[in-house]
Scaffold this motif. Structure first.
Motif, mmCIF file in Angstrom:
data_model
loop_
_atom_site.group_PDB
_atom_site.id
_atom_site.type_symbol
_atom_site.label_atom_id
_atom_site.label_comp_id
_atom_site.label_asym_id
_atom_site.label_seq_id
_atom_site.Cartn_x
_atom_site.Cartn_y
_atom_site.Cartn_z
ATOM 1 N N THR A 24 -5.743 8.686 -0.030
ATOM 2 C CA THR A 24 -5.445 8.605 1.402
ATOM 3 C C THR A 24 -4.753 7.288 1.738
ATOM 4 O OG1 THR A 24 -7.344 9.991 1.956
ATOM 5 C CG2 THR A 24 -6.454 8.623 3.716
ATOM 6 N N LEU A 25 -5.290 6.190 1.219
ATOM 7 C CA LEU A 25 -4.700 4.879 1.481
ATOM 8 C C LEU A 25 -3.280 4.798 0.934
ATOM 9 C CD1 LEU A 25 -7.693 2.472 0.715
ATOM 10 C CD2 LEU A 25 -6.717 3.011 2.948
ATOM 11 N N CYS A 26 -3.086 5.275 -0.276
ATOM 12 C CA CYS A 26 -1.757 5.224 -0.885
ATOM 13 C C CYS A 26 -0.750 6.049 -0.090
ATOM 14 C CB CYS A 26 -1.810 5.704 -2.333
ATOM 15 S SG CYS A 26 -2.579 4.526 -3.462
ATOM 16 N N ALA A 27 -1.183 7.189 0.427
ATOM 17 C CA ALA A 27 -0.290 8.027 1.230
ATOM 18 C C ALA A 27 0.172 7.282 2.471
ATOM 19 C CB ALA A 27 -0.998 9.323 1.617
ATOM 20 N N HIS A 28 -0.754 6.580 3.152
ATOM 21 C CA HIS A 28 -0.389 5.805 4.337
ATOM 22 C C HIS A 28 0.592 4.684 3.974
ATOM 23 C CE1 HIS A 28 -2.945 7.727 7.221
ATOM 24 N NE2 HIS A 28 -4.077 7.384 6.632
ATOM 25 N N LEU A 29 0.328 4.028 2.875
ATOM 26 C CA LEU A 29 1.171 2.904 2.468
ATOM 27 C C LEU A 29 2.563 3.367 2.066
ATOM 28 C CD1 LEU A 29 -1.582 1.092 0.387
ATOM 29 C CD2 LEU A 29 -0.589 0.267 2.539
ATOM 30 N N ILE A 30 2.637 4.486 1.372
ATOM 31 C CA ILE A 30 3.937 5.036 0.981
ATOM 32 C C ILE A 30 4.716 5.492 2.207
ATOM 33 C CG2 ILE A 30 5.063 6.943 -0.243
ATOM 34 C CD1 ILE A 30 2.758 6.697 -2.325
ATOM 35 N N ASP A 31 4.034 6.083 3.164
ATOM 36 C CA ASP A 31 4.687 6.494 4.413
ATOM 37 C C ASP A 31 5.263 5.291 5.153
ATOM 38 O OD1 ASP A 31 4.169 9.156 4.020
ATOM 39 O OD2 ASP A 31 2.396 9.220 5.330
ATOM 40 N N ALA A 32 4.622 4.131 4.970
ATOM 41 C CA ALA A 32 5.089 2.912 5.639
ATOM 42 C C ALA A 32 6.263 2.272 4.896
ATOM 43 C CB ALA A 32 3.940 1.908 5.748
ATOM 44 N N GLY A 33 6.617 2.832 3.744
ATOM 45 C CA GLY A 33 7.789 2.342 3.030
ATOM 46 C C GLY A 33 7.501 1.453 1.834
ATOM 47 N N TRP A 34 6.233 1.329 1.453
ATOM 48 C CA TRP A 34 5.882 0.506 0.309
ATOM 49 C C TRP A 34 5.560 1.363 -0.904
ATOM 50 C CZ3 TRP A 34 2.438 -1.438 4.591
ATOM 51 C CH2 TRP A 34 3.078 -2.453 5.330
ATOM 52 N N ARG A 35 5.622 0.781 -2.052
ATOM 53 C CA ARG A 35 5.171 1.442 -3.265
ATOM 54 C C ARG A 35 3.673 1.168 -3.402
ATOM 55 N NH1 ARG A 35 8.468 -0.094 -8.513
ATOM 56 N NH2 ARG A 35 7.631 -2.149 -7.995
ATOM 57 N N ALA A 36 2.901 2.172 -3.814
ATOM 58 C CA ALA A 36 1.451 2.004 -3.918
ATOM 59 C C ALA A 36 0.951 2.473 -5.275
ATOM 60 C CB ALA A 36 0.747 2.770 -2.807
ATOM 61 N N ARG A 37 -0.010 1.734 -5.821
ATOM 62 C CA ARG A 37 -0.642 2.112 -7.091
ATOM 63 C C ARG A 37 -2.150 2.019 -6.916
ATOM 64 N NH1 ARG A 37 1.503 -1.301 -11.955
ATOM 65 N NH2 ARG A 37 0.114 0.180 -13.022
ATOM 66 N N ALA A 38 -2.874 3.018 -7.391
ATOM 67 C CA ALA A 38 -4.319 3.086 -7.175
ATOM 68 C C ALA A 38 -5.093 2.880 -8.469
ATOM 69 C CB ALA A 38 -4.684 4.436 -6.567
ATOM 70 N N PHE A 39 -6.253 2.238 -8.335
ATOM 71 C CA PHE A 39 -7.166 2.003 -9.450
ATOM 72 C C PHE A 39 -8.586 2.242 -8.953
ATOM 73 C CE2 PHE A 39 -3.450 -0.654 -9.823
ATOM 74 C CZ PHE A 39 -3.038 -0.484 -11.139
ATOM 75 N N VAL A 40 -9.446 2.764 -9.819
ATOM 76 C CA VAL A 40 -10.815 3.062 -9.396
ATOM 77 C C VAL A 40 -11.817 2.010 -9.865
ATOM 78 C CG1 VAL A 40 -10.456 5.544 -9.212
ATOM 79 C CG2 VAL A 40 -11.161 4.537 -11.416
ATOM 80 N N CYS A 41 -11.339 0.999 -10.612
ATOM 81 C CA CYS A 41 -12.251 -0.058 -11.035
ATOM 82 C C CYS A 41 -11.476 -1.349 -11.255
ATOM 83 C CB CYS A 41 -13.016 0.339 -12.299
ATOM 84 S SG CYS A 41 -11.986 0.476 -13.767
ATOM 85 N N ALA A 42 -12.216 -2.455 -11.289
ATOM 86 C CA ALA A 42 -11.605 -3.763 -11.466
ATOM 87 C C ALA A 42 -10.933 -3.889 -12.824
ATOM 88 C CB ALA A 42 -12.662 -4.854 -11.289
ATOM 89 N N ALA A 43 -11.580 -3.370 -13.857
ATOM 90 C CA ALA A 43 -11.045 -3.512 -15.213
ATOM 91 C C ALA A 43 -9.674 -2.870 -15.365
ATOM 92 C CB ALA A 43 -12.021 -2.914 -16.220
ATOM 93 N N SER A 44 -9.496 -1.675 -14.789
ATOM 94 C CA SER A 44 -8.206 -0.989 -14.917
ATOM 95 C C SER A 44 -7.108 -1.750 -14.180
ATOM 96 C CB SER A 44 -8.307 0.448 -14.418
ATOM 97 O OG SER A 44 -8.682 0.491 -13.057
ATOM 98 N N PHE A 45 -7.470 -2.349 -13.040
ATOM 99 C CA PHE A 45 -6.474 -3.147 -12.315
ATOM 100 C C PHE A 45 -6.091 -4.385 -13.111
ATOM 101 C CE2 PHE A 45 -5.826 -6.860 -9.510
ATOM 102 C CZ PHE A 45 -4.584 -6.515 -9.008
ATOM 103 N N LEU A 46 -7.074 -5.085 -13.647
ATOM 104 C CA LEU A 46 -6.798 -6.312 -14.402
ATOM 105 C C LEU A 46 -5.978 -6.036 -15.649
ATOM 106 C CD1 LEU A 46 -10.272 -8.085 -14.108
ATOM 107 C CD2 LEU A 46 -8.135 -8.764 -12.981
ATOM 108 N N ALA A 47 -6.134 -4.854 -16.225
ATOM 109 C CA ALA A 47 -5.425 -4.510 -17.458
ATOM 110 C C ALA A 47 -4.003 -4.008 -17.206
ATOM 111 C CB ALA A 47 -6.203 -3.448 -18.228
ATOM 112 N N ALA A 48 -3.698 -3.656 -15.968
ATOM 113 C CA ALA A 48 -2.407 -3.040 -15.653
ATOM 114 C C ALA A 48 -1.294 -4.074 -15.541
ATOM 115 C CB ALA A 48 -2.519 -2.254 -14.353
ATOM 116 N N ALA A 49 -0.098 -3.671 -15.977
ATOM 117 C CA ALA A 49 1.087 -4.504 -15.774
ATOM 118 C C ALA A 49 1.498 -4.403 -14.314
ATOM 119 C CB ALA A 49 2.213 -4.026 -16.675
#
Length: 226
Positions: A24-49
């Motif tokens: 839901t959050l990503c959909a709102h952000l994309i509609d606003a013109g931004w690129r959005a990427r979602a993560f369900v935990c801290a570890a996956s975010f920290l590991a992502a490029a």
């Protein structure tokens, strides 16, 4: 229309343990013109490029465990990661809010998130990151220009920035005052300085304001032609 380079695209990273909430959050952000990427935990975010462009983090304060999101914020601070953070929470928590803001959060919002408040907070966070990137790029430009300077031009620039007059620089370096002026002019041109003050500011950015940074003792009274 040509696509924007990656370094100019704003990306919002959303970290929330609730996958549906992420969508839901990503959909709102994309509609606003931004690129959005979602993560369900801290570890996956920290590991992502991450993108080299401006970005910010929309972070759930708890991530399924009380305080887990705030712990991620602290981890990022310890890593000296400059990404701006917008905290979101399922409930109002004054203590958590104060802690987050003291740690540098751009905002602390309570669910259900008013769309306008979220977009305003994200816009502020991205603007903050754009300014940071602008400062970093300006510093890189100055460093690249400085690489064009000869050793003598560096010495003259450092002494000029340290407040030395041309005649004093000539005496310290063992060259003529006319030669000092030539090197100073070359430094202005190569550094693309619009004014003397601009050159001094660049020297400060480069850490060239201390006379110890030029090769002192190189023939204080030796006369040179270059």
């Amino acid at each position: 229309m040509n696509p924007l380079p990656d370094s100019d695209i704003a990306t919002v990273y959303v970290v929330d343990h609730d996958a549906a909430e992420n969508d839901t959050l990503c959909a709102h952000l994309i509609d606003a013109g931004w690129r959005a990427r979602a993560f369900v935990c801290a570890a996956s975010f920290l590991a992502a490029a991450r993108s080299t462009g401006p970005g910010c983090l929309v972070l759930d304060a708890d991530l399924g465990t009380p305080g887990a999101g705030l712990a991620l914020q602290s981890t990022l601070a310890a890593m000296q990661d400059p990404i701006p953070v917008v905290l979101i929470a399922a409930r109002a928590d004054v203590t958590a809010s104060v802690r987050a803001m003291k740690a540098g959060a751009v905002d602390f919002l309570t669910k259900p998130l008013p769309a306008g408040a979220l977009l305003d907070a994200v816009g502020t966070a991205l603007a903050q990151d754009r300014r940071r990137l602008g400062r970093e790029r300006a510093s890189i430009d100055v460093i690249e220009r400085a690489q064009r300077l000869s050793q003598r031009e560096r010495e003259v620039m450092a002494l000029v920035a340290a407040g030395r007059m041309n005649k004093h620089i000539a005496d310290e370096l063992g060259i003529s005052e006319v030669t000092v002026k030539i090197h100073r002019g070359n430094a202005m041109r190569k550094m693309e300085a619009r004014s003397f003050a601009d050159l001094v500011i660049m020297a400060h950015k480069l850490g060239m304001t201390s006379p110890a940074l030029y090769h002192g003792g190189i023939g204080r009274h030796r006369r040179e032609t270059a």
